[in-house]
Design an enzyme around this catalytic site. Structure first.
Site, PDB file in Angstrom:
ATOM      1  N   ARG A 115       0.820  -1.199   0.000  1.00  0.00           N
ATOM      2  CA  ARG A 115       0.000   0.000   0.000  1.00  0.00           C
ATOM      3  C   ARG A 115       0.866   1.266   0.000  1.00  0.00           C
ATOM      4  O   ARG A 115       0.502   2.279  -0.561  1.00  0.00           O
ATOM      5  CB  ARG A 115      -0.897  -0.003   1.240  1.00  0.00           C
ATOM      6  CG  ARG A 115      -1.629   1.301   1.451  1.00  0.00           C
ATOM      7  CD  ARG A 115      -2.479   1.262   2.700  1.00  0.00           C
ATOM      8  NE  ARG A 115      -3.508   0.255   2.612  1.00  0.00           N
ATOM      9  CZ  ARG A 115      -3.876  -0.540   3.610  1.00  0.00           C
ATOM     10  NH1 ARG A 115      -3.273  -0.469   4.769  1.00  0.00           N
ATOM     11  NH2 ARG A 115      -4.829  -1.420   3.440  1.00  0.00           N
ATOM     12  N   TYR A 116       1.988   1.208   0.656  1.00  0.00           N
ATOM     13  CA  TYR A 116       2.877   2.362   0.764  1.00  0.00           C
ATOM     14  C   TYR A 116       4.024   2.218  -0.230  1.00  0.00           C
ATOM     15  O   TYR A 116       4.352   1.106  -0.647  1.00  0.00           O
ATOM     16  CB  TYR A 116       3.447   2.446   2.177  1.00  0.00           C
ATOM     17  CG  TYR A 116       2.435   2.744   3.248  1.00  0.00           C
ATOM     18  CD1 TYR A 116       1.900   4.021   3.398  1.00  0.00           C
ATOM     19  CD2 TYR A 116       2.011   1.745   4.113  1.00  0.00           C
ATOM     20  CE1 TYR A 116       0.972   4.293   4.392  1.00  0.00           C
ATOM     21  CE2 TYR A 116       1.078   2.007   5.112  1.00  0.00           C
ATOM     22  CZ  TYR A 116       0.570   3.288   5.252  1.00  0.00           C
ATOM     23  OH  TYR A 116      -0.340   3.552   6.233  1.00  0.00           O
ATOM     24  N   ARG A 119       7.385   0.081   1.500  1.00  0.00           N
ATOM     25  CA  ARG A 119       7.313  -1.015   2.473  1.00  0.00           C
ATOM     26  C   ARG A 119       6.076  -1.865   2.225  1.00  0.00           C
ATOM     27  O   ARG A 119       5.082  -1.385   1.689  1.00  0.00           O
ATOM     28  CB  ARG A 119       7.292  -0.476   3.904  1.00  0.00           C
ATOM     29  CG  ARG A 119       6.224   0.547   4.201  1.00  0.00           C
ATOM     30  CD  ARG A 119       6.721   1.463   5.323  1.00  0.00           C
ATOM     31  NE  ARG A 119       5.685   2.356   5.831  1.00  0.00           N
ATOM     32  CZ  ARG A 119       5.322   3.477   5.228  1.00  0.00           C
ATOM     33  NH1 ARG A 119       5.844   3.824   4.068  1.00  0.00           N
ATOM     34  NH2 ARG A 119       4.407   4.254   5.768  1.00  0.00           N
ATOM     35  N   CYS A 128      -2.795 -17.586  15.129  1.00  0.00           N
ATOM     36  CA  CYS A 128      -2.323 -16.760  16.251  1.00  0.00           C
ATOM     37  C   CYS A 128      -2.294 -17.627  17.512  1.00  0.00           C
ATOM     38  O   CYS A 128      -2.882 -18.709  17.538  1.00  0.00           O
ATOM     39  CB  CYS A 128      -3.280 -15.588  16.485  1.00  0.00           C
ATOM     40  SG  CYS A 128      -3.184 -14.323  15.210  1.00  0.00           S
ATOM     41  N   CYS A 132      -7.945 -12.170  19.039  1.00  0.00           N
ATOM     42  CA  CYS A 132      -8.546 -10.931  19.532  1.00  0.00           C
ATOM     43  C   CYS A 132      -9.934 -10.797  18.907  1.00  0.00           C
ATOM     44  O   CYS A 132     -10.088 -10.936  17.692  1.00  0.00           O
ATOM     45  CB  CYS A 132      -7.706  -9.722  19.127  1.00  0.00           C
ATOM     46  SG  CYS A 132      -5.952  -9.879  19.527  1.00  0.00           S
ATOM     47  N   CYS A 135     -10.331  -8.486  15.803  1.00  0.00           N
ATOM     48  CA  CYS A 135      -9.307  -8.694  14.777  1.00  0.00           C
ATOM     49  C   CYS A 135      -9.668  -8.012  13.460  1.00  0.00           C
ATOM     50  O   CYS A 135     -10.741  -8.228  12.901  1.00  0.00           O
ATOM     51  CB  CYS A 135      -9.119 -10.184  14.528  1.00  0.00           C
ATOM     52  SG  CYS A 135      -7.893 -10.537  13.237  1.00  0.00           S
ATOM     53  N   ARG A 137      -8.302  -8.601  10.704  1.00  0.00           N
ATOM     54  CA  ARG A 137      -8.155  -9.569   9.616  1.00  0.00           C
ATOM     55  C   ARG A 137      -8.954 -10.841   9.877  1.00  0.00           C
ATOM     56  O   ARG A 137      -8.588 -11.925   9.432  1.00  0.00           O
ATOM     57  CB  ARG A 137      -6.674  -9.882   9.416  1.00  0.00           C
ATOM     58  CG  ARG A 137      -6.132  -9.202   8.189  1.00  0.00           C
ATOM     59  CD  ARG A 137      -4.648  -9.322   8.032  1.00  0.00           C
ATOM     60  NE  ARG A 137      -4.116  -7.982   7.957  1.00  0.00           N
ATOM     61  CZ  ARG A 137      -3.140  -7.510   8.717  1.00  0.00           C
ATOM     62  NH1 ARG A 137      -2.556  -8.290   9.598  1.00  0.00           N
ATOM     63  NH2 ARG A 137      -2.751  -6.275   8.571  1.00  0.00           N
ATOM     64  N   ASP A 296     -11.076  -0.567  13.815  1.00  0.00           N
ATOM     65  CA  ASP A 296     -11.521  -0.637  12.418  1.00  0.00           C
ATOM     66  C   ASP A 296     -13.009  -0.982  12.297  1.00  0.00           C
ATOM     67  O   ASP A 296     -13.609  -1.523  13.221  1.00  0.00           O
ATOM     68  CB  ASP A 296     -10.695  -1.683  11.665  1.00  0.00           C
ATOM     69  CG  ASP A 296      -9.257  -1.231  11.451  1.00  0.00           C
ATOM     70  OD1 ASP A 296      -9.036  -0.014  11.309  1.00  0.00           O
ATOM     71  OD2 ASP A 296      -8.356  -2.096  11.425  1.00  0.00           O
ATOM     72  N   ASP A 333      -6.864   3.909  10.581  1.00  0.00           N
ATOM     73  CA  ASP A 333      -6.492   3.205   9.351  1.00  0.00           C
ATOM     74  C   ASP A 333      -7.656   3.426   8.389  1.00  0.00           C
ATOM     75  O   ASP A 333      -8.778   3.001   8.660  1.00  0.00           O
ATOM     76  CB  ASP A 333      -6.240   1.720   9.638  1.00  0.00           C
ATOM     77  CG  ASP A 333      -5.085   1.173   8.800  1.00  0.00           C
ATOM     78  OD1 ASP A 333      -4.830   1.745   7.713  1.00  0.00           O
ATOM     79  OD2 ASP A 333      -4.468   0.180   9.209  1.00  0.00           O
ATOM     80  N   LYS A 340      -2.635   4.543   7.211  1.00  0.00           N
ATOM     81  CA  LYS A 340      -2.842   5.096   8.551  1.00  0.00           C
ATOM     82  C   LYS A 340      -2.808   6.626   8.519  1.00  0.00           C
ATOM     83  O   LYS A 340      -1.868   7.207   8.000  1.00  0.00           O
ATOM     84  CB  LYS A 340      -1.768   4.569   9.488  1.00  0.00           C
ATOM     85  CG  LYS A 340      -1.808   3.066   9.603  1.00  0.00           C
ATOM     86  CD  LYS A 340      -0.619   2.542  10.387  1.00  0.00           C
ATOM     87  CE  LYS A 340      -0.597   1.037  10.398  1.00  0.00           C
ATOM     88  NZ  LYS A 340      -0.238   0.452   9.092  1.00  0.00           N
TER      89      LYS A 340
END
Ligand SMILES: *Cc1c(COP(=O)(O)O)cnc(C)c1O
Length: 444
Positions: A115-116, A119, A128, A132, A135, A137, A296, A333, A340
């Site tokens: 996206r950037y 990076r 995981c 969470c 999450c 994702r 999000d 985000d 971000k």
């Protein structure tokens, strides 16, 4: 190491021998995920029991270590809310999306988000140590069938080799530190073979969910791949234990700078005093608060969201009031995939030529006199390449380039009113104004 932080173990695990408790493989294979298992640790509420009995819910797993940090008497415990589902997870809300950050659209090859300009984010596993509830994702994470995929990894490496502007690779997932040690090592080795990759970063909540994973063996392996940075994910001071402190000590001694990414969560950490304690405890264990994320717009996370004002209030309560090292950047985000966006209180109040008016954290108002003899020609010279990619320069192209304006989508169509020429006295004198490079005003 003696620390001021507690070490806890729920009574149900009292008889587990230390060799097992401090073995990360034991922790992983004894994770709790059913009503029956969890009720051995604390009684569930009706809402939690209902969620845990629903099929199709985002995966539940909690390590014995992490569930031990929950106060069994408190149904509103901040750690409990992060890992035990409630039926509020099933409530949809306005603007809810499965992929709110449009990561899939930014993926040139599966599992790699570019996206950037310089990076990339590499999703190296879907697993995981615990999951969470908020999450970002959850659309891909947790699928027990899908783990590390070698074909995907090969495609990711190929893309990186042919994309020399990428100088920073961020390993995430899922959680890279739940990968089998051999696979993680191979992955880092293959990345390090690419000369233009300057830094590697790991985003991991393993030190928080399962600090025993941070063994001497792991840090010895990781430090062969420097410069390597790591961000962990702590949301509440109760997550900072003697075990986490020891894990962070090992990582920093191995030369890995540690940052923390928190998510602002309603009823968990949406309190300025609590956040101050959190960032203070983090810097005590040598972890630098990096980002505080606005939650999000992701499915299942609606009840965790706070107004943005809460995040600004928290930063207002930190900046200046405490060590600069302890103040994270509060970011949203961008829904739809803009990356971000930092959001903060206003400190610049107003300005005129050569004078700006500022306020500090206490509300003290001051002025700064700017130089009157500064010219652009005085700036330091730079002979190297200039980085921004065409189309990604943003506002810097207005400040430092040839562009005069940025137009929103459809701007030209909306503003084309089939205009006629106005009565300019000397047309040649006025024409350049407002007409950008390569643009001709339509004449008939
Ligand atoms: C967060 C993120 C990064 C890293 O951003 P930094 O601001 O450099 O920490 C890179 N790629 C994607 C897609 C991200 O979401």
């Amino acid at each position: 190491m003696s620390t001021p932080f507690p070490s806890k173990r729920a009574p149900v695990f009292a008889d587990v021998p230390d060799e097992k408790w401090y073995d990360w493989r034991w922790q992983l294979s004894h994770r709790l995920n059913t009503v029956e298992e969890i009720e051995k640790v604390f009684p569930l509420t009706e809402s939690e029991r209902k969620a845990l009995s629903t099929s199709g819910l985002f995966r539940v797993e909690v390590t014995p270590y992490f569930i031990s940090l929950i106060d069994p008497e408190d149904p509103d415990d901040p750690i409990r809310k992060q890992v035990i589902p409630t039926d509020r997870e099933m409530v949809p809300f306005t603007a809810m999306m499965a992929d709110s950050l449009a990561e899939d659209r930014h993926s040139p090859v599966p599992g790699l988000v570019h996206r950037y300009p310089d990076r990339v984010l590499m999703l190296v596993t879907t697993q995981c140590a615990s999951y969470c509830r908020y999450c970002t994702r959850s659309r891909i994470v947790g699928d027990p069938a899908a783990t590390f995929k070698r074909e995907e990894f090969d495609l990711q490496i190929e893309y990186l080799k042919r994309t020399p502007q990428v100088r920073d690779v961020l390993l995430s997932g899922g959680d890279p530190l739940v990968l089998a040690p051999r696979i993680l090592e191979e992955l880092l080795t293959r990345l390090r073979e690419i000369p233009h990759i300057e830094i590697i970063r790991i985003g991991s909540r393993v030190p928080v969910f399962m600090p025993m994973r941070v063994t001497d063996e792991l840090t010895e392996m990781l430090q062969r791949f420097h410069p390597l940075w790591m961000n962990i994910h702590v949301n509440h001071p109760n997550e900072i234990t003697a075990e986490l402190a020891a894990a962070c000590d090992k990582l920093t001694r191995a030369g890995i700078p540690l940052g923390n990414q928190s998510v602002l969560l309603a009823g968990v950490n949406d309190n300025v005093h609590l956040q101050r304690k959190l960032v203070h405890d983090l810097v005590r264990i040598r972890v630098r608060p990096y980002y505080l994320y606005q939650c999000d717009l992701v499915e299942g996370a609606g009840h965790f969201r706070t107004p943005v004002a809460k995040g600004i209030e928290i930063i207002e309560g930190l900046r200046g009031h405490t060590s600069g090292y302890a103040v994270p950047t509060y970011v949203i985000d961008a829904p739809g995939g803009g990356g971000k966006i930092p959001v903060m209180p206003n400190y610049l109040m107003t300005m005129s030529d050569h004078k700006i008016v500022l306020r500090n954290f206490e509300g003290y108002i001051t002025t700064y006199e700017e130089p009157t003899d500064y010219t652009p020609a005085m700036a330091a010279k730079w002979k190297g390449p200039k980085r921004p990619e065409p189309g990604q320069e943003g506002l810097t192209a207005l400040l430092d380039g040839d562009r005069m304006f940025i137009k929103s989508e459809g701007f030209d169509e909306i503003h084309d009113r089939h205009g006629i020429q106005h009565r300019l006295k000397d047309e040649s004198k006025w024409k350049p104004l407002g007409i950008g490079p390569g643009e001709e005003k339509k004449q008939d």
